[in-house]
Scaffold this motif. Structure first.
Motif, PDB file in Angstrom:
ATOM      1  N   CYS A 194      58.892  84.019  28.637  1.00 31.96           N
ATOM      2  CA  CYS A 194      58.192  82.861  29.209  1.00 31.96           C
ATOM      3  C   CYS A 194      58.251  81.721  28.216  1.00 31.96           C
ATOM      4  CB  CYS A 194      56.733  83.202  29.509  1.00 31.96           C
ATOM      5  SG  CYS A 194      55.771  81.781  30.109  1.00 31.96           S
ATOM      6  N   VAL A 195      58.693  80.556  28.661  1.00 32.55           N
ATOM      7  CA  VAL A 195      58.687  79.349  27.836  1.00 32.55           C
ATOM      8  C   VAL A 195      57.673  78.389  28.442  1.00 32.55           C
ATOM      9  CG1 VAL A 195      60.012  77.403  26.932  1.00 32.55           C
ATOM     10  CG2 VAL A 195      61.095  79.647  27.167  1.00 32.55           C
TER      11      VAL A 195
ATOM     12  N   ALA B 103      58.274  72.243  29.297  1.00 34.27           N
ATOM     13  CA  ALA B 103      59.602  72.000  29.856  1.00 34.27           C
ATOM     14  C   ALA B 103      60.189  70.677  29.385  1.00 34.27           C
ATOM     15  CB  ALA B 103      59.541  72.035  31.381  1.00 34.27           C
TER      16      ALA B 103
ATOM     17  N   GLY C  35      61.795  72.833  24.998  1.00 32.02           N
ATOM     18  CA  GLY C  35      61.389  74.006  25.767  1.00 32.02           C
ATOM     19  C   GLY C  35      62.395  74.356  26.845  1.00 32.02           C
ATOM     20  N   ALA C  36      62.839  73.352  27.580  1.00 31.80           N
ATOM     21  CA  ALA C  36      63.824  73.594  28.637  1.00 31.80           C
ATOM     22  C   ALA C  36      65.126  74.109  28.038  1.00 31.80           C
ATOM     23  CB  ALA C  36      64.065  72.309  29.430  1.00 31.80           C
TER      24      ALA C  36
ATOM     25  N   ALA D   2      64.746  77.740  27.125  1.00 30.00           N
ATOM     26  CA  ALA D   2      64.797  78.536  28.353  1.00 30.00           C
ATOM     27  C   ALA D   2      66.237  78.698  28.832  1.00 30.00           C
ATOM     28  CB  ALA D   2      63.939  77.883  29.431  1.00 30.00           C
TER      29      ALA D   2
ATOM     30  N   VAL E 107      63.916  84.083  32.724  1.00 34.34           N
ATOM     31  CA  VAL E 107      62.974  83.216  32.020  1.00 34.34           C
ATOM     32  C   VAL E 107      61.992  82.613  33.020  1.00 34.34           C
ATOM     33  CG1 VAL E 107      62.762  81.343  30.339  1.00 34.34           C
ATOM     34  CG2 VAL E 107      64.943  82.487  30.610  1.00 34.34           C
TER      35      VAL E 107
ATOM     36  N   LEU F  71      59.701  79.406  33.207  1.00 30.42           N
ATOM     37  CA  LEU F  71      59.499  78.106  32.562  1.00 30.42           C
ATOM     38  C   LEU F  71      58.293  77.423  33.199  1.00 30.42           C
ATOM     39  CD1 LEU F  71      60.480  75.875  30.593  1.00 30.42           C
ATOM     40  CD2 LEU F  71      61.968  75.052  32.440  1.00 30.42           C
TER      41      LEU F  71
ATOM     42  N   ASP G   4      55.062  74.363  32.979  1.00 32.03           N
ATOM     43  CA  ASP G   4      54.587  73.109  32.412  1.00 32.03           C
ATOM     44  C   ASP G   4      53.334  72.695  33.186  1.00 32.03           C
ATOM     45  OD1 ASP G   4      54.448  70.353  31.255  1.00 32.03           O
ATOM     46  OD2 ASP G   4      56.426  70.890  30.492  1.00 32.03           O
TER      47      ASP G   4
ATOM     48  N   ALA H 247      58.594  71.414  35.720  1.00 29.76           N
ATOM     49  CA  ALA H 247      59.549  72.449  35.322  1.00 29.76           C
ATOM     50  C   ALA H 247      60.806  72.407  36.187  1.00 29.76           C
ATOM     51  CB  ALA H 247      58.893  73.823  35.393  1.00 29.76           C
TER      52      ALA H 247
ATOM     53  N   VAL I 162      66.358  81.068  35.715  1.00 27.61           N
ATOM     54  CA  VAL I 162      65.145  80.355  35.297  1.00 27.61           C
ATOM     55  C   VAL I 162      64.223  80.176  36.493  1.00 27.61           C
ATOM     56  CG1 VAL I 162      64.200  78.281  34.227  1.00 27.61           C
ATOM     57  CG2 VAL I 162      66.447  79.133  33.513  1.00 27.61           C
TER      58      VAL I 162
ATOM     59  N   THR J 195      60.582  78.690  37.819  1.00 26.01           N
ATOM     60  CA  THR J 195      59.730  77.579  37.408  1.00 26.01           C
ATOM     61  C   THR J 195      58.326  77.742  37.963  1.00 26.01           C
ATOM     62  OG1 THR J 195      60.539  76.304  39.301  1.00 26.01           O
ATOM     63  CG2 THR J 195      61.628  75.940  37.173  1.00 26.01           C
TER      64      THR J 195
END
Length: 775
Positions: free
Chosen positions: A9-10, A13, A17-18, A21, A31, A33, A35, A48, A72, A74
């Motif tokens: 998990c990030v 974004a 961060g993006a 990811a 992942v 992602l 925000d 995200a 990814v 979001t």
């Protein structure tokens, strides 16, 4: 331990961060992602989602393939933060404000599983401050993982463990960062700016201030403080333009707020009205309207490069400075003693920056290797600070510092007249703070050719290649010419290797540690032969290449190629003739000969057709693979990653991809050994090609592109030669074309192209400018 990280998990974004990811997804790992929820948004996940959409359009691309982007997911931190319970590693990459980070950690503490790693991508806030008020379990699970921008391409990650960090948790993250995100880890201490940004920010501040104080132009500063010191070709001011001028005051403010009193950095902090004005007017570097350099559009549509006058702040045409004395180009000791502004500026930078780096041994890092690696990987320096000190002379540096009444760092006193690095018994060693030499560490499982070369002699060499025993019965073929270009010397050594392996070795790996695997055939040598009318030599070169590459293909042992960087033209044909490829993720593969008016000459047509025909997505029949090959070759398409090379057909689905460049040789060697038992060379292929009807179809498409002015007059001619080969020459749909027949067609088309003066013009343009000529 990296197997334990199955989902990441990030949180955050933004650009970093993006990008993190995306790099995790590039490794094939899912992942999440997250925000914030934007105000008044109809889509609560818009931030995200927007970050992913933007990355899909960004160049250079954060994603290595479209498939990676699909990994990814979001969401937002209001609705989906509880999903961190699904993840094995949580990366926080939000705004650099301690209060906001701590508020997020308080929420994470209630939601994550014990043992799930949490790391911050902070570049300025000490770890001890981040975990204040957190539980003992959270502190055990917490560390700092500082990626550099852009996360896909920069190889450095600084990792900081706290005094409470669980070793097993840290090792789990480090193993994943190494093997899956492809980074070299440098362990930093919990000090402001860690290693690279602390030294890098100081370096740039010293260099800018000195240029202003000493009255240098930006071009002079970049010349003196650039290549002679192993700095990227951008130089000082060009690098600031690249990273963003608006970052200068932000980094200065951050370090000024956290560095201890008395740090030499404070002496560099000053008002810079010129920089303030540039930022206010939008001249923030390459991402803005320009920076210290800018491109100005002329009325005729061409562009002129301008540079800023540091005294007036006005732009003027770029000025090439006078050449440096030849000795100063390569000898740092000579550079700092050049009379006048050259020597003064060089010494100002080196004297201050190298002594500052030396001061940080023990404070920011445990040893000189960590500092050198941080600057080479994080700022693309060719040499680390202590490698530069060795080139300058540790004793000479200390002597000059003393003569100027400046403090001599403890590690310089420890070194005395000794170098910081030496080779002992074929092993590279570094000088420790204890005054003893220690082996430069290698991560477990890393095999580097540079280490092999220090402890052994080559099995055989030629002017453009070498053979090395890399252990366990594996022979390694290394290209050694400029840009690892291929020529008759390489072809001869390939044939020698094919004869050497049986009886002495088990397999062959083709690998080198240059920036590029191979940029293709030596065009300069070929053009010289053509200009001299030595057609016999050109014909011999083409025939020798075909013979050598087919010898690789049909050798009675496995051949594995391990590219990194460019694998173009002949370099691509090496891959196409290998039993398997173990590619570095950043491999850029293509048959680009048409760009210089040629067609592939060393068997590339047939090998690519064979691979394309076997793609599960390729429609049946003779024409689809031919059309796809024609499209790839005629337009000189180059993959932007190893993953994309698989999608395009240059690599097989079964070929391996190594994320970490340091692990490429070991992975390729293991791949070759795995193929040894029961190995049988491939059977020669036969081709059913479309003949005249195929050529007519291709000609129609090319004519359409010519009418639209997408294809030039000579593009049409080159395309015709290419189509002649790919469709089988005089073959008909019912005929079978053998590999030898296809090679004969290829030789004829190549030689016809080589005789054409329009090809000569294209080759000359490429050699002179690096750009293809559109004639």
């Amino acid at each position: 331990m990296s197997e334990a990280v199955k989902k990441v998990c990030v949180i955050g974004a933004g650009v970093m961060g993006a990008g993190i990811a995306a790099q995790v997804a590039n490794a094939g790992v899912p992942v999440l992602l997250l925000d914030i929820v934007p105000k008044d948004a109809t889509d609560r996940d818009a931030v995200a989602k927007g970050a992913v959409a933007k990355m899909l359009k960004t160049e250079p691309a954060p994603f290595m393939s479209a498939a990676a982007a699909r990994l990814v997911e979001t969401g937002n931190i209001d609705d989906h933060l509880d999903r961190v319970a699904e993840c094995d590693w949580i990366v926080e990459a939000i705004v650099e404000r301690l209060d906001i980070k701590q508020a997020l950690y308080a929420r994470l503490e209630q939601l994550k599983r014990p043992g799930t790693a949490v790391s911050s991508n902070t570049s300025t806030i000490p770890l001890g401050h981040l975990v204040e008020g957190r539980s003992e379990q959270f502190r055990r699970d917490f560390l700092i993982t500082h990626f550099f921008n852009p996360p896909r391409y920069m190889r450095l990650v600084e990792i900081v463990r706290g005094e409470h960090t669980d070793v097993a948790v840290a090792e789990k993250v480090e193993a994943f960062v190494d093997r899956f995100t492809g980074k070299r880890i440098v362990r930093a201490k919990d000090t402001p700016g860690f290693i690279a940004n602390r030294i890098g920010t100081y370096w740039l501040a010293v260099a800018v201030n000195a240029a202003l104080d000493q009255g240098l132009t930006v071009e002079e500063a970049d010349q003196i403080g650039g290549r002679p010191m192993g700095v990227p070709k951008t130089g000082i001011f060009g690098l600031i333009d690249l990273v963003g001028i608006d970052l200068m005051p932000l980094l200065s403010k951050s370090l000024s707020a956290t560095l201890p009193a008395g740090d030499p950095y404070f002496a560099t902090v000053r008002d810079l009205p010129l920089v303030d004005r540039m930022i206010a007017e939008g001249y923030t570097g390459r991402k803005g309207k320009g920076g210290f350099y800018r491109l100005d559009k002329r009325p005729d549509g061409s562009r002129a490069k301008l540079a800023i006058d540091l005294a007036s702040g006005d732009y003027r045409p770029e000025q090439k400075p006078a050449a440096l004395p030849p000795a100063a180009e390569k000898d740092l000791a000579a550079l700092v003693t050049v009379p006048g502004k050259v020597g003064d500026y060089a010494w100002t930078i080196l004297g201050q920056v190298l002594s500052y780096a030396a001061m940080l041994v023990g404070e920011a890092a445990d040893d000189v290797v960590a500092i050198d690696d941080a600057m080479k990987l994080g700022y693309n320096w060719k040499f680390g600070p202590f490698e530069l000190i060795d080139r300058l002379g540790p004793g000479k540096l200390a002597e000059r510092l003393r003569a100027e009444g400046r403090a001599v760092p403890a590690i310089l006193e420890t070194a005395g007249e000794r170098s910081f690095y030496r080779v002992e018994g074929g092993v590279r060693q570094f000088l420790g703070r204890d005054g003893a030499y220690h082996n430069v560490p290698r991560a477990e499982g890393v095999l580097l050719l540079e280490d092999v070369k220090r402890r052994s002699a080559p099995v055989a060499t030629s002017a453009s290649a070498a053979l090395w025993d890399v252990g366990d019965g594996v022979l390694c073929l290394e290209f050694t010419a400029k840009m690892n270009a291929l020529d008759g010397e390489v072809a001869a050594l390939i044939e020698q290797a094919v004869a050497l392996v049986p009886g002495r070795f088990k397999a062959l790996v083709i690998y080198n540690e240059g920036s590029n695997f191979s940029a293709g055939a030596n065009l300069g040598l070929a053009l010289f032969a053509v200009k001299a009318g030595a057609w016999g030599e050109v014909e011999k070169l083409v025939a020798a290449g075909q013979r050598a590459f087919k010898a690789l293909k049909y050798a009675p042992f496995p051949v594995v190629s391990a590219p990194s960087g460019l694998a173009l033209g002949g370099g691509c044909e090496v891959l196409l003739h290998s039993d398997a490829v173990q590619a570095h993720a950043e491999s850029y593969v293509g048959l680009v000969e048409c760009g210089v008016g040629l067609v592939p000459g060393w068997g590339g047509h047939g090998e690519l057709l064979d691979r394309l025909a076997k793609l599960p997505t390729m429609p049946k029949g003779p024409m689809p693979a031919v059309m796809k090959a024609f499209e790839l070759i005629s337009t000189a398409q180059v993959s932007k990653s190893a993953a994309q090379a698989k999608e395009m057909g240059f690599l097989r689905a079964s070929d391996g991809v190594t994320m970490n460049r340091d692990r490429l040789l070991a992975d390729a060697k293991a791949r070759a050994l795995a193929l040894v038992d029961g190995y049988q060379p491939p059977e020669p292929p036969v081709y059913r090609l479309p003949g005249e009807s195929g050529r007519v179809g291709i000609a129609g498409a090319v004519a359409d592109f010519h009418r639209k002015r997408v294809a030039t007059d000579y593009d049409v001619v080159v395309a015709g030669r290419l189509a002649e080969v790919l469709t089988g020459g005089e073959a008909d749909l019912v005929d079978v074309v053998s590999e030898e027949q296809l090679l004969a067609l290829e030789r004829a088309a190549f030689l016809e192209s080589a005789r054409d003066e329009r090809t000569h013009a294209r080759v000359e343009s490429m050699l002179m400018t690096g750009k293809p000529l559109r004639n």
